[in-house]
Design a protein around this motif. Structure first.
Motif, PDB file in Angstrom:
ATOM      1  N   ALA A  24       0.785  -1.408   0.006  1.00 58.36           N
ATOM      2  CA  ALA A  24      -0.029   0.021  -0.110  1.00 58.36           C
ATOM      3  C   ALA A  24       0.645   1.348  -0.024  1.00 58.36           C
ATOM      4  O   ALA A  24       0.413   2.195  -0.515  1.00 58.36           O
ATOM      5  CB  ALA A  24      -0.862   0.149   1.422  1.00 58.36           C
ATOM      6  N   SER A  32       1.736   0.817  -7.503  1.00 56.73           N
ATOM      7  CA  SER A  32       0.684   1.461  -7.015  1.00 56.73           C
ATOM      8  C   SER A  32      -0.433   1.553  -8.013  1.00 56.73           C
ATOM      9  O   SER A  32      -1.726   1.693  -7.887  1.00 56.73           O
ATOM     10  CB  SER A  32       1.113   3.183  -6.730  1.00 56.73           C
ATOM     11  N   PHE A  61      -0.655   3.536  -3.357  1.00 54.25           N
ATOM     12  CA  PHE A  61      -1.917   3.163  -3.149  1.00 54.25           C
ATOM     13  C   PHE A  61      -2.798   3.698  -1.823  1.00 54.25           C
ATOM     14  O   PHE A  61      -3.711   3.892  -1.927  1.00 54.25           O
ATOM     15  CB  PHE A  61      -2.167   1.672  -3.242  1.00 54.25           C
ATOM     16  N   ASN A  62      -2.075   3.726  -0.695  1.00 54.26           N
ATOM     17  CA  ASN A  62      -2.336   4.341   0.588  1.00 54.26           C
ATOM     18  C   ASN A  62      -2.961   5.872   0.284  1.00 54.26           C
ATOM     19  O   ASN A  62      -3.963   6.202   0.858  1.00 54.26           O
ATOM     20  CB  ASN A  62      -1.429   4.203   1.397  1.00 54.26           C
ATOM     21  N   SER A 204      -4.088  -1.911   6.845  1.00 54.33           N
ATOM     22  CA  SER A 204      -2.635  -1.548   6.809  1.00 54.33           C
ATOM     23  C   SER A 204      -2.283  -0.610   8.050  1.00 54.33           C
ATOM     24  O   SER A 204      -1.185  -0.389   8.648  1.00 54.33           O
ATOM     25  CB  SER A 204      -2.107  -0.650   5.511  1.00 54.33           C
ATOM     26  N   ASN A 243      -6.306   2.496   6.934  1.00 54.23           N
ATOM     27  CA  ASN A 243      -5.521   2.429   5.616  1.00 54.23           C
ATOM     28  C   ASN A 243      -6.022   1.133   4.798  1.00 54.23           C
ATOM     29  O   ASN A 243      -5.375   0.646   3.886  1.00 54.23           O
ATOM     30  CB  ASN A 243      -4.129   2.618   5.965  1.00 54.23           C
ATOM     31  N   TYR A 244      -7.209   0.923   5.115  1.00 50.95           N
ATOM     32  CA  TYR A 244      -7.863  -0.272   4.341  1.00 50.95           C
ATOM     33  C   TYR A 244      -9.226  -0.270   4.819  1.00 50.95           C
ATOM     34  O   TYR A 244      -9.528   0.193   5.838  1.00 50.95           O
ATOM     35  CB  TYR A 244      -7.209  -1.423   4.069  1.00 50.95           C
TER      36      TYR A 244
END
Length: 281
Positions: A24, A32, A61-62, A204, A243-244
């Protein structure tokens, strides 16, 4: 019990979540972009609401997953006595806390004491109300304040990292009281209020606006932080982010508020709509 749910009992939860965190936060363009494209396509993410609508402009991605919204994309309910929905998502369950028991799914419940990591902390909520809000990967992943409150303590409760998807909620006993979580205690003008940020498989981490990254580090014992001077956050202000996809649980004490009658299991919800109506202060 499904094979997938059975496997989650045996999977190395923290290792997989640490691996997901590495992916992430990767700033490698191919990694990403692949993750962003996959999630956007699979879950139908609406980027038109994002402050930055260009998926190629996020460096990880994060960064994409915790994206902010355009000004005015969400607003607080106009009724000043409305306690607000803390996040986009859908209601997993909501209702009264009966003698300290919180309903999870048919045939399954857990106690407020188990959830908070303390029977003493749970006492004010023994006959109150709760709302469990599930955030899917398509949702806005910042959590906001249902009501103005002063942070007094956080309690990091260690645990597993089961999925919090609908199948797991139906099948895993005491799921939310078993997963790693951050319990945030607030004082308000109506009394105590708790928001619980529940971790999940492949999550995450959990971050707060006052402390930054709170999970990971994953815990092995209950850890408490006290805020002697207090940190006051206004109604509708951002307080934390996942974070997810995961779950946030709101607990309110007895006699304070009534849940909005339109809410029920599986109701889609949006940040800022009415969660409950205040009865007293």
């Amino acid at each position: 019990m499904s094979l997938v749910t059975r496997l989650t009992y045996a999977l190395p939860h923290r290792f997989l979540s640490s691996l997901a965190r590495s992916l992430a936060y990767s700033k490698h363009p191919k990694v990403s972009r692949w993750l962003i494209d996959t999630v956007t396509r699979k879950f139908g993410v609406d980027l038109e609401e994002a402050a930055n609508a260009d998926p190629r402009s996020y460096d990880s991605f994060n960064a994409f997953f915790t994206r902010s919204l355009k000004p005015g994309a969400r607003s607080a309910h106009v009724d000043a006595d409305s306690i607000l929905m803390p996040a986009d998502g859908r209601i997993s369950q909501c209702g009264p806390i009966r003698n300290g028991e919180i309903f999870q799914a048919k045939g399954r419940s857990f106690t407020a004491g188990e959830l908070l990591g303390s029977a003493v902390d749970a006492q004010p909520f023994a006959d109150g109300v709760f709302a469990t809000v599930y955030l899917s990967p398509r949702d806005y992943h910042r959590v906001h304040m249902p009501w103005t409150g002063t942070l007094t303590r956080t309690v990091h409760v260690p645990g597993r990292l089961f999925s919090v998807g609908p199948n797991a909620v139906r099948l895993v006993p005491r799921l939310f009281a078993r997963n790693e979580r951050l319990v945030c205690h607030f004082d308000t003008d109506f009394g105590p209020m708790v928001l619980v940020m529940v971790g999940a498989l492949l999550v995450s981490g959990v971050e707060t606006v006052w402390g930054g990254v709170e999970i990971p580090q994953y815990g092995h014992k209950i850890t408490e932080k006290r805020y002697e001077n207090g940190i006051t956050l206004e109604r509708f202000a951002e307080m934390a982010r996942f974070n997810y996809g995961s779950t946030v649980i709101v607990l309110l004490p007895a006699g304070v508020a009534t849940l909005d009658p339109s809410l029920h299991a599986e109701s889609p919800v949006r940040l800022g709509q009415r969660l409950a109506t205040l009865l007293r202060r």
